[in-house]
Structures are given as C-alpha cells and as structure tokens.
Write an enzyme that holds these catalytic residues in place. Structure first.
Site, PDB file in Angstrom:
ATOM      1  N   TYR A 101      61.372  -7.399  33.032  1.00 21.59           N
ATOM      2  CA  TYR A 101      61.988  -8.200  31.969  1.00 21.59           C
ATOM      3  C   TYR A 101      61.211  -9.502  31.801  1.00 21.59           C
ATOM      4  O   TYR A 101      60.856 -10.152  32.789  1.00 21.59           O
ATOM      5  CB  TYR A 101      63.441  -8.514  32.356  1.00 21.59           C
ATOM      6  CG  TYR A 101      64.128  -9.460  31.403  1.00 21.59           C
ATOM      7  CD1 TYR A 101      64.874  -8.977  30.323  1.00 21.59           C
ATOM      8  CD2 TYR A 101      64.018 -10.842  31.552  1.00 21.59           C
ATOM      9  CE1 TYR A 101      65.487  -9.843  29.431  1.00 21.59           C
ATOM     10  CE2 TYR A 101      64.629 -11.712  30.666  1.00 21.59           C
ATOM     11  CZ  TYR A 101      65.364 -11.205  29.607  1.00 21.59           C
ATOM     12  OH  TYR A 101      65.963 -12.064  28.727  1.00 21.59           O
ATOM     13  N   GLU A 187      61.830 -11.873  23.549  1.00 22.44           N
ATOM     14  CA  GLU A 187      62.251 -11.136  24.741  1.00 22.44           C
ATOM     15  C   GLU A 187      61.567  -9.777  24.779  1.00 22.44           C
ATOM     16  O   GLU A 187      61.494  -9.097  23.755  1.00 22.44           O
ATOM     17  CB  GLU A 187      63.773 -10.955  24.714  1.00 22.44           C
ATOM     18  CG  GLU A 187      64.328 -10.277  25.958  1.00 22.44           C
ATOM     19  CD  GLU A 187      65.809  -9.966  25.808  1.00 22.44           C
ATOM     20  OE1 GLU A 187      66.637 -10.650  26.435  1.00 22.44           O
ATOM     21  OE2 GLU A 187      66.142  -9.020  25.065  1.00 22.44           O
TER      22      GLU A 187
END
Ligand code: GDP
Ligand code: MN
Length: 378
Positions: A101, A187
């Site tokens: 992530y 993101e």
C-alpha cells in the site's frame, strides 16, 4: 473530484509511475478488441468512483479476447455500491508476487502532505491501521523541503527487500504528482512487486481539488466524463455550487449558509428541497440568471424558492437577473422570491412592475418557504 482508476493511471503514467498497458472501453466489443491488442491474459476492471470493486465482482481475469467480452458484458451495467458501471478498463494481467500500500494525502491538521506505506496491501487500509498500526510507515513531508531519498527509504523500509528500490522511486514520483496535480489524495492499493521483480501500480486513486481545476485544463475532459447529471454539468461550467437532492422545491440563494437555512425552512414547512444552489455572495445578475436556468431545467422541480440577501449584491440587480432568466427559460412552475438587504424595495418593485405570471414576492424567509411548499403541492 475523484478520478476513475484509468484516469488516475493516465496521470500516473505522465509522471513515469509504472502501470500496466490498458484501454478504456464502453462496450463488450471494445473490450474484446482491447484484449486482442494487448494480447495474453488481461484484467477487466469496472470503472466506478468507489473502492471494493474486487469484492463486488467488478474485477475479473480473462484469458482470451472472447472471455474479455464475456466478462465485460457481466461487469458493464453492474451496480457497485450504488454506482452503475458505464466503462471498463482492460489491462494486461500482472503476475503478483506481493501486494503493498502507498499513498500521499493532505493532513489538514498538520498542514502538510502525509505519506504512508504498508507491507500489507490490497486490503482495506483502515483495517490494517486498526489491527496493526505499526505495519504502516507514516511521515509528514515539509512542502518547502519536498520528498528526499531518506523519506522514501523510511517509507519503504517495511517492504520486502526486492521491492524497496522500485517503491522508493515511485514515492518520489508520486509526491511530484500529488503536488503538481493539486491533489488531495493519491493512493496505490495495491502497489505490487511482480514475480519477475518489477514494482508497479495495480490500482490508482487520485482526488484532485476542484478549486484548482483552472490550473489543469487537461482535467476538464475528466470532469465532463464524471459529471453525468445535466444540471450539475451546467453548474460546474458556470462555477455555481449545486447539489441535486430528491425533493420538489427548487432552491436558489446567495451564500452557502443562507441556502442551508432555506433548505431547513422548506423541510420545516413540510416540503423537500430539490437541490442546493448557491450563486455566491457577490453574484452578478448574469450569475443569478444562470442559477435560475439550472433550477428550472430540472423536471422534478414543482416550485422554485429564490432567497437572496443583498449584502454585496444589490437586490435591484438580482430582480433584473431573474427577469432576464425568465426571457431565456420558460417558467413552467410557480416561483416565490424573497429579497432582503440592499435595495430590496427597489428589487421588489422591479419584479412586481414586470408583472410576470406565476411569480410571487414574499417578505420573509418563512413566508417564502411556506408559500413555495404550498405551491409545489398545488
Ligand atoms: P479495488 O478492489 O476496487 O481496490 O480494485 P483493485 O484494482 O485494487 O483490485 C483488487 C484486487 O484484484 C487486487 O488487490 C488484486 O488482488 C486483484 N487484481 C487486480 N489486477 C490484477 C492483475 O492484473 N492480476 C491479478 N492476478 N490480480 C489482480
Ligand atoms: Mn484497490
């Protein structure tokens, strides 16, 4: 404005952040052709402004163009948490060794960008944060200093050895993308390392600040695609703050606070507002006319409530703006106008003098709201 994944990937690609080769498709035919051009195994991905597409069945692997067509047929039109899929992104499938992530967001409390990285990706990051906060490396970036190699090294220190260098480079580019792009969020979940050791972005979530759109003419094309509601489309073009609601009383006012109180009064009077529309505190007559056109073009509107306080704007100009608008659009529903503040009396005189059918003047907000609700029912 939240960009669709494929738009985010186009933005990423312009910063040299590695993504997979892909095509955006509106039909199963296009998906089949895209899969043929890309060759080999592909992934067909629903393009909606909401996460969790994988779990909802909106992301499917296909081994041939024919299978890509079948998957696209399944996914197009699918409802994913209230968002109907109108396009899919078909991209070359990736052999994933590990999912991570990576993100940069604006931490408003600190007044700085916050970069985050985790060795656990692909899953809900909030879940990771709750279960094992230490699994996420977090660092604030001083905008005057920018992101430095040591920041990047710290961020990726929890990843597998073979992914660190590649992920670090991506963080530096991601920060550039975040700053230049006037983003509030970038993101990558998952950021992956492939079985042959390449690090790349498998998903892309990019939110851009609407107030900076004028600096990014290239985003306007995205905005046009993302705004499907006709009223919202005109409002965005004219820089009018507009939000569609599900009632029947069209509301227009100047100043967000005034409009919100107007919505409350409509509710209190037993009605439901069809929209929020704020033409802005210093709105010109022309802006008022544009706002009114937007409200009147919504077929769900049964009556209109115009609530203007003449602070910066003068009520006589507002009245003229209303009359101008009525020359451009047909008034099919009753309209109640409440004018107060600078030159209110003159404004009301102008409206009454024009003697337009279906237009009522009201002296107070409450009277105006009651009348508009009553007229919507009549
Ligand atoms: P989201 O569910 O909306 O966040 O969509 P993502 O783009 O993040 O995809 C969800 C999951 O689908 C990923 O975490 C992967 O596990 C899987 N996935 C996506 N693309 C590929 C791919 O090219 N190959 C493989 N094997 N899995 C993929
Ligand atoms: Mn994802």
């Amino acid at each position: 404005m939240d960009l669709l994944e494929y738009m985010g990937k186009q933005v990423f690609a312009s910063y040299d952040i590695p993504t997979s080769d892909g095509r955006v498709c509106l039909t199963p035919d296009e998906a089949e052709a895209a899969a043929g051009e890309i060759g080999g195994q592909v992934v067909v991905k629903a393009q909606v402004q909401v996460g969790g597409r994988g779990k909802a069945g909106g992301i499917q692997l296909a081994s041939s163009p024919a299978e890509a067509r079948t998957k696209a047929t399944e996914i197009l039109g699918m409802d994913i948490r209230g968002h109907v899929v109108e396009r899919v992104w078909v991209e070359r499938a990736t052999d994933i060794a590990k999912e991570y992530y990576a993100s940069i967001t604006l931490d408003r409390r600190e007044g700085r960008p916050l970069a985050m990285c985790s060795g656990e990706g692909g899953v809900d990051i909030e879940e990771v944060a709750a279960r094992d906060p230490k699994a996420i490396k977090r660092i604030h970036i001083d905008p005057l200093v920018g992101i430095k190699p040591f920041h990047a090294r710290y961020l990726v220190s929890g990843l597998d050895e073979e992914a660190r260098a590649g992920a670090g480079e991506i963080f530096v580019k991601l920060y550039e993308c975040f700053m230049d792009g006037d983003c509030s969020l970038v993101e990558i979940n998952p950021l992956v390392v492939t079985t042959d050791g390449r690090v790349h972005a498998l998903d892309a979530k990019v939110s851009v600040d609407d107030n900076a759109l004028f600096r990014h003419p290239d985003y306007l094309e995205y905005r046009d695609i993302l705004t499907t509601d006709p009223q919202e489309k005109i409002a965005k073009e004219k820089s009018i703050a507009y939000l569609k609601l599900d009632g029947e009383v069209g509301v227009m006012g100047n100043g967000a606070g005034l409009v919100m109180s107007t919505l409350d009064l409509v509710q209190l009077a037993g009605g439901k507002a069809a929209n929020f529309l704020d033409v802005g505190g210093g709105a010109s007559g022309e802006q008022i006319a544009a706002g009114l056109e937007i409200v009147l073009s919504d077929p769900k509107v049964r009556s209109v409530l115009v609530n203007i306080f003449g602070g910066i704007v003068r009520c006589d100009l507002v009245a003229q703006g209303i009359l101008d608008a009525l020359e451009r659009v047909e008034l099919k529903v009753p309209m109640v106008v409440r004018l107060d503040g600078t030159n209110a009396a003159e404004g009301r005189r102008i409206l009454e003098g024009a003697n337009v059918d279906g237009v009522w003047a009201a002296a107070t907000m409450w009277e105006a709201a009651e009348l508009a609700v009553k007229r919507a029912r009549a």
